[in-house]
Enzyme design. Structure first.
Site, mmCIF file in Angstrom:
data_model
loop_
_atom_site.group_PDB
_atom_site.id
_atom_site.type_symbol
_atom_site.label_atom_id
_atom_site.label_comp_id
_atom_site.label_asym_id
_atom_site.label_seq_id
_atom_site.Cartn_x
_atom_site.Cartn_y
_atom_site.Cartn_z
ATOM 1 N N HIS A 223 0.862 -1.196 0.000
ATOM 2 C CA HIS A 223 0.000 0.000 0.000
ATOM 3 C C HIS A 223 0.893 1.237 0.000
ATOM 4 O O HIS A 223 0.834 2.055 0.927
ATOM 5 C CB HIS A 223 -0.934 0.043 1.227
ATOM 6 N N HIS B 163 -11.326 -9.753 -6.354
ATOM 7 C CA HIS B 163 -11.077 -8.417 -5.762
ATOM 8 C C HIS B 163 -10.276 -7.624 -6.787
ATOM 9 O O HIS B 163 -9.408 -8.183 -7.460
ATOM 10 C CB HIS B 163 -10.282 -8.635 -4.464
ATOM 11 N N GLU C 129 -8.276 -4.888 -6.310
ATOM 12 C CA GLU C 129 -7.068 -4.143 -5.928
ATOM 13 C C GLU C 129 -5.889 -4.658 -6.759
ATOM 14 O O GLU C 129 -5.798 -5.845 -7.083
ATOM 15 C CB GLU C 129 -6.796 -4.273 -4.417
ATOM 16 N N ASP D 23 -2.877 -5.475 -6.553
ATOM 17 C CA ASP D 23 -1.973 -6.588 -6.250
ATOM 18 C C ASP D 23 -2.543 -7.923 -6.736
ATOM 19 O O ASP D 23 -1.816 -8.908 -6.826
ATOM 20 C CB ASP D 23 -1.641 -6.657 -4.748
ATOM 21 N N HIS E 28 -11.912 -6.663 2.114
ATOM 22 C CA HIS E 28 -11.930 -5.371 2.747
ATOM 23 C C HIS E 28 -12.334 -4.241 1.808
ATOM 24 O O HIS E 28 -12.251 -3.066 2.180
ATOM 25 C CB HIS E 28 -10.546 -5.076 3.348
ATOM 26 N N ASP F 112 -8.140 -11.666 0.066
ATOM 27 C CA ASP F 112 -7.349 -11.040 1.140
ATOM 28 C C ASP F 112 -7.628 -11.649 2.518
ATOM 29 O O ASP F 112 -6.733 -11.689 3.372
ATOM 30 C CB ASP F 112 -7.636 -9.536 1.197
ATOM 31 N N TYR G 34 -1.589 -8.465 9.927
ATOM 32 C CA TYR G 34 -2.459 -8.275 8.760
ATOM 33 C C TYR G 34 -3.875 -7.928 9.218
ATOM 34 O O TYR G 34 -4.495 -6.986 8.730
ATOM 35 C CB TYR G 34 -2.443 -9.576 7.968
ATOM 36 N N HIS H 289 -2.666 -13.877 -0.256
ATOM 37 C CA HIS H 289 -1.329 -13.520 0.236
ATOM 38 C C HIS H 289 -0.875 -14.571 1.245
ATOM 39 O O HIS H 289 -1.660 -14.996 2.098
ATOM 40 C CB HIS H 289 -1.332 -12.181 0.972
HETATM 41 FE FE1 FEO Z 1 -6.949 -5.758 -1.075
HETATM 42 FE FE2 FEO Z 1 -4.377 -7.910 -1.432
HETATM 43 O O1 FEO Z 1 -5.472 -6.509 -1.913
#
Ligand code: FEO
Length: 395
Positions: free
Chosen positions: A23, A79, A81, A83, A145, A164, A192, A225
Site C-alpha cells: 500500500h 477483488h 485491488e 496486487d 476489505h 485477502d 495483517y 497472500h
Molecule cells: Fe486488497 Fe491484497 O489486496
C-alpha cells in the site's frame, strides 16, 4: 514455480521476497509477501486472480508453460485491488474475450483501474459456475476489505479461495501453514488483521457465521497472500472470530516521541509505576520516530490499554504522534482504554490534543493525562511512577 495443491488445482502466483512496504509505504512487510493465483483444470479451465503488475509479464510467461492461454475458459476476479488484478491488463490483451466473473462492485472498480470494457459477468452470493466435474460457488464478502471483495468455493476439492481474508504478508516457498515457522505465521497473520481488517470486525463476524452456517466441507483455505491453510484450516477462521470480538491481551503499550528525552523519561517512570501495581501485565514501550508504525498498530491491537506521549511543540504535537492518531482514528479500535502524557515548556497543550485525538478514534479515555513542565526532575519522576501505579486500577 507452479505447485500442485491437488490433482486439478495449481498455485500459479508470485512470491515477492523483496517487498518491504505494501500500500505504497503504509504497511511494512518485513517478511515480503506473495500474490497467490490459482489455476483449476476441470472440464473447464479457470484462473483465480492474478498478480501485481510488476510481475505481470513473468506471471503470463509462467502460465504459458502450463497451458495455452486460450484454454482458459473463465477468469475469477475475487477483488480488484491491483496486487491481484495487476496482470489482467496484459492477460486480456492475449485473451480479450475470456469472461471475467466478479461482483457487480468489482466491475466498477476494475473499470476504474483499467478503463477497459472486458467481458464481465457479475455474480452474487450463491451463484454457481459449473466446471464439469466440480462447481464454483461465489460468496460476496463486501468490505472484507473492499466493496468488491468476494470468496470463491470449489466443490469436490473443498477449497475456499478467500482472497485477502485470512492472508498474511509473508513470503515463503513452503506454501502451507503446517510447514512454516508458526511464530512467524502468527505474527504476520495478526499484523495483517490489525492493520487491514480491524475496521471491518463486525462484518468479519457476520461473514464467518454465514460461512460456518453453510457447513461446507473445507480442506484448504487459499488466500491471495501468504501461505495456504491446509492443516486444520478452520483454525484461522476461529482466530479471526476471536480477533473480531474486540480482541485484547494482558498488555499495556506506551508509544511516544521525544525531543530531548523528557517524554521518554516520563514513559519509563510510568512503566515502573505500572509494574509496582501489576507485575504480570506485559508492558511495552516504543519510540514512534524509531519504530515501524504497522508494528505499533499491531501492539496496540493486542493491548487492553495504551498511552501516547508527545512533548508540546508549536502549540501542537510531534508529527509522528499526529500520524499515529490518524491511523487509530481510521482503524476504529473497540474496547481500548488510553491516556496521554508529555513534557512542555510553556503553552503545554500537547496532552490535551492527544486526548482529543484518541476520543475522535472512539478510545475510552482513562483520565485527563499527565503533563510535566520542562525536563522531569526527581519529583516529577515520582509523580509519573505514582500515575502509572494508579493507572492499573483504572484499566
Ligand atoms: Fe486488497 Fe491484497 O489486496
Amino acid at each position: 514455480m507452479m505447485t500442485a495443491l491437488t490433482e486439478n488445482v495449481k498455485w500459479v502466483g508470485k512470491v515477492d521476497w523483496e517487498l518491504k512496504f505494501f500500500h505504497g509505504q503504509e504497511y511494512s512487510t518485513h517478511r515480503g509477501s506473495s500474490y497467490n493465483s490459482y489455476l483449476i483444470k476441470d472440464q473447464k479451465t479457470v484462473l483465480i486472480d492474478t498478480v501485481w503488475k510488476p510481475f505481470a509479464r513473468e506471471f503470463i510467461e509462467n502460465l504459458k508453460q502450463e497451458i495455452e492461454l486460450e484454454q482458459i475458459d473463465y477468469i475469477i476476479a475475487n477483488h480488484a485491488e491491483s496486487d491481484h488484478s495487476g496482470a489482467l491488463e496484459l492477460l486480456m490483451q492475449e485473451i480479450p474475450e475470456t469472461p471475467i466473473y466478479c461482483t457487480k462492485n468489482a466491475i466498477q472498480s476494475l473499470q476504474g483501474h483499467y478503463h477497459k470494457t472486458w467481458n464481465f459477468i457479475p455474480v452474487k452470493t450463491g451463484d454457481t459456475l459449473n466446471l464439469g466435474k466440480n462447481q464454483l460457488v461465489f460468496v460476496e464478502a463486501r468490505m472484507l476489505h473492499w466493496p468488491d471483495s468476494m470468496f470463491t468455493y470449489l466443490t469436490g476439492e473443498n477449497l475456499l479461495f478467500s482472497n485477502d481474508a485470512f492472508g498474511q504478508h509473508y513470503a515463503s516457498e513452503l506454501l502451507y501453514n503446517d510447514l512454516v515457522d508458526q511464530s512467524e505465521l502468527e505474527q504476520e497473520a495478526i499484523k495483517y488483521y490489525a492493520n487491514i481488517l480491524t475496521p471491518y470486525s463486525v462484518l468479519v463476524q457476520k461473514k464467518i457465521e454465514e460461512i460456518k452456517g453453510l457447513n461446507l466441507p473445507l480442506d484448504m483455505i487459499c488466500p491471495s497472500h501468504g501461505i495456504i491453510w491446509r492443516k486444520k484450516p478452520w483454525q484461522i477462521v476461529e482466530q479471526y472470530l476471536e480477533w473480531a470480538q474486540d480482541y485484547q491481551e494482558n498488555q499495556i503499550t506506551l508509544v511516544y516521541d521525544s525531543m530531548w528525552d523528557g517524554t521518554k523519561k516520563m514513559a519509563e517512570a510510568i512503566i515502573e509505576g505500572i509494574k509496582t501495581a501489576d507485575d504480570q501485565v506485559n508492558v511495552k514501550m516504543y519510540n514512534l520516530a524509531l519504530s515501524d508504525k504497522s508494528d505499533i498498530i499491531t501492539e496496540i491491537f493486542k493491548s487492553k490499554a495504551f498511552l501516547i506521549g508527545s512533548p508540546t511543540i508549536n502549540r501542537g504535537i510531534l508529527y509522528s504522534v499526529a500520524g499515529l492518531l490518524e491511523m487509530i482514528k481510521g482503524l476504529g479500535f473497540k474496547n481500548k482504554k488510553a491516556a496521554a502524557f508529555g513534557c512542555y515548556g510553556w503553552s503545554g497543550e500537547g496532552t490535551k490534543i492527544i486526548t482529543e485525538g484518541l476520543m475522535q478514534g472512539g478510545i475510552t479515555i482513562l483520565d485527563e493525562g499527565l503533563r510535566a513542565l520542562w525536563h522531569p526532575d526527581q519529583e516529577t519522576i515520582q509523580t509519573c511512577k505514582a500515575y502509572g501505579k494508579d493507572l492499573v486500577a483504572k484499566i
